[in-house]
Write a protein that holds these residues in place. Structure first.
Motif, short mmCIF file in Angstrom:
data_model
loop_
_atom_site.label_atom_id
_atom_site.label_comp_id
_atom_site.label_asym_id
_atom_site.label_seq_id
_atom_site.Cartn_x
_atom_site.Cartn_y
_atom_site.Cartn_z
N THR A 1 -7.55 5.38 2.13
CA THR A 1 -7.01 4.06 2.46
C THR A 1 -7.97 3.21 3.28
N GLN B 1 -3.61 1.70 10.76
CA GLN B 1 -3.44 2.90 9.95
C GLN B 1 -3.27 4.08 10.89
N HIS C 1 -6.64 9.67 3.99
CA HIS C 1 -5.45 9.23 3.26
C HIS C 1 -4.35 8.93 4.29
N VAL D 1 0.84 -1.20 0.00
CA VAL D 1 0.00 0.00 0.00
C VAL D 1 0.87 1.25 0.00
#
Length: 273
Positions: free
Chosen positions: A34, A43, A259, A21
Motif C-alpha cells: 500500500t 497507514q 500491506h 483502498v
C-alpha cells in the motif's frame, strides 16, 4: 500477486479516499503493498493477539512508542476499528496478513475471517508510510514509491525494545536513501509526526545498528542508496513480527510487510510541534 491485483490500476488509488483502498483489499483486487496509496492518510501496522496477552502487549507498546505508536486498540472480538476507520473490517481490509504460531511464521493469507476469535484484540500501530506524502510535498523523493511494488527496505537492528511481560526483542527499522542535502530537513519534518514513528533512530553506517549488509533485506526489497544519498533509518511497525518470533507467543496475526491498513485519519491532523 493475484490476477485481481495485476488488473488493478494502482495509480487510481494514489489519491483515493481510504475507504476505496480498503474495499479494493476486501474484494481481493488489491493484494500488493500500500506504499503511496491514499496519500496523506495514516497507514497502520497490525498486530492481533488473544485478549490474555493484550495488556502486556499494550504495556510493550507504551514502553516502545517509536516502533509501536498506538493508533487504536479494538475491543475483544470486535473487528471494527471504530475510532480510526468506522465501518471497516480488520479481518478483510488489508491486502495481506501473516500468521505466527509459537514464534514461527506459518502462513500468509488474504483474509483472516477464519482465524478471528471471540477474544481477538487488534492493535493498529502507526507507520512511516504515512509521512511519504509530507516528504514528497517538500520535494524529497521516496525511492520505494518509484518501484513497481512499492516496497521499502526493512531490517532487524541490534536496538533492543524495552520488554513487557513475555514481549521482548529487537527494533525493526526501515531504511530510506535520502539525498545528503535533505537529511536535516527530513529529520525535522519526520519529528513532527510521532504517530508515524517520528524522527529517525539512526543515520549513516548500518553496522552501527547491527546491519552487516544493506542488500540483505529481511522484509520488503532493497532500495539502493545513490552516490549522494545517506541511509536514514526509522523505527518500524514490523517490530511486532520480530517480537512474535523472539517471544514465541502462541499466536499473533500481523499485516504482511508493506500491506498496511489505511485509516480515515489524515496525517496533517496529527502533526505535533
Amino acid at each position: 500477486m493475484t490476477a485481481h491485483s495485476r488488473s488493478l490500476d494502482k495509480a487510481s488509488l494514489r489519491y483515493a479516499v481510504p475507504a476505496k483502498v480498503r474495499l479494493a483489499a476486501r474484494s481481493g483486487a488489491l493484494a500488493s503493498a500500500t506504499h503511496g496509496l491514499a496519500r496523506g492518510y495514516v497507514q497502520a501496522n497490525l498486530a492481533i493477539l488473544p485478549e490474555r496477552y493484550a495488556f502486556d502487549f499494550l504495556r510493550f507498546c507504551l514502553r516502545n512508542p517509536k516502533p509501536c505508536p498506538i493508533v487504536e486498540v479494538t475491543d475483544p472480538g470486535d473487528p471494527q476499528p471504530r475510532l480510526s476507520a468506522p465501518g471497516a473490517d480488520i479481518r478483510t481490509d488489508l491486502p495481506g496478513y501473516r500468521i505466527y504460531r509459537d514464534g514461527k511464521f506459518v502462513e500468509e493469507v488474504g483474509s483472516i475471517e477464519a482465524h478471528w476469535r471471540e477474544d481477538s484484540v487488534a492493535f493498529l500501530l502507526g507507520c512511516s508510510n504515512s509521512f511519504d506524502q509530507i516528504l514528497l510535498r517538500h520535494g524529497i523523493a521516496q525511492r520505494h514509491t518509484e518501484g513497481a511494488d512499492g516496497r521499502i527496505s526493512v531490517y532487524r537492528s541490534n536496538i533492543e525494545c524495552v520488554p513487557a511481560g513475555i514481549f521482548h526483542g529487537p527494533v525493526a527499522v526501515t531504511m530510506r536513501p535520502i539525498p545528503s542535502k535533505d537529511v536535516v530537513q527530513v529529520v525535522e519534518l519526520s519529528s513532527r509526526f510521532p504517530i508515524a514513528h517520528g524522527a529517525p533512530v539512526h543515520i549513516g553506517d548500518p553496522a552501527a545498528i547491527g546491519i552487516a549488509d544493506l542488500k540483505q533485506v529481511e522484509w520488503g526489497r532493497y532500495n539502493e542508496p545513490g552516490p549522494d544519498d545517506v541511509p536514514v533509518y526509522w523505527a518500524c511497525g514490523v517490530t511486532p513480527q520480530a517480537v512474535a518470533m523472539a517471544a514465541h507467543i502462541p499466536e499473533m496475526i500481523t499485516h504482511s510487510p508493506g500491506h498496511m491498513f489505511v485509516t480515515d485519519l489524515h496525517i496533517d491532523d496529527l502533526r505535533t510541534g
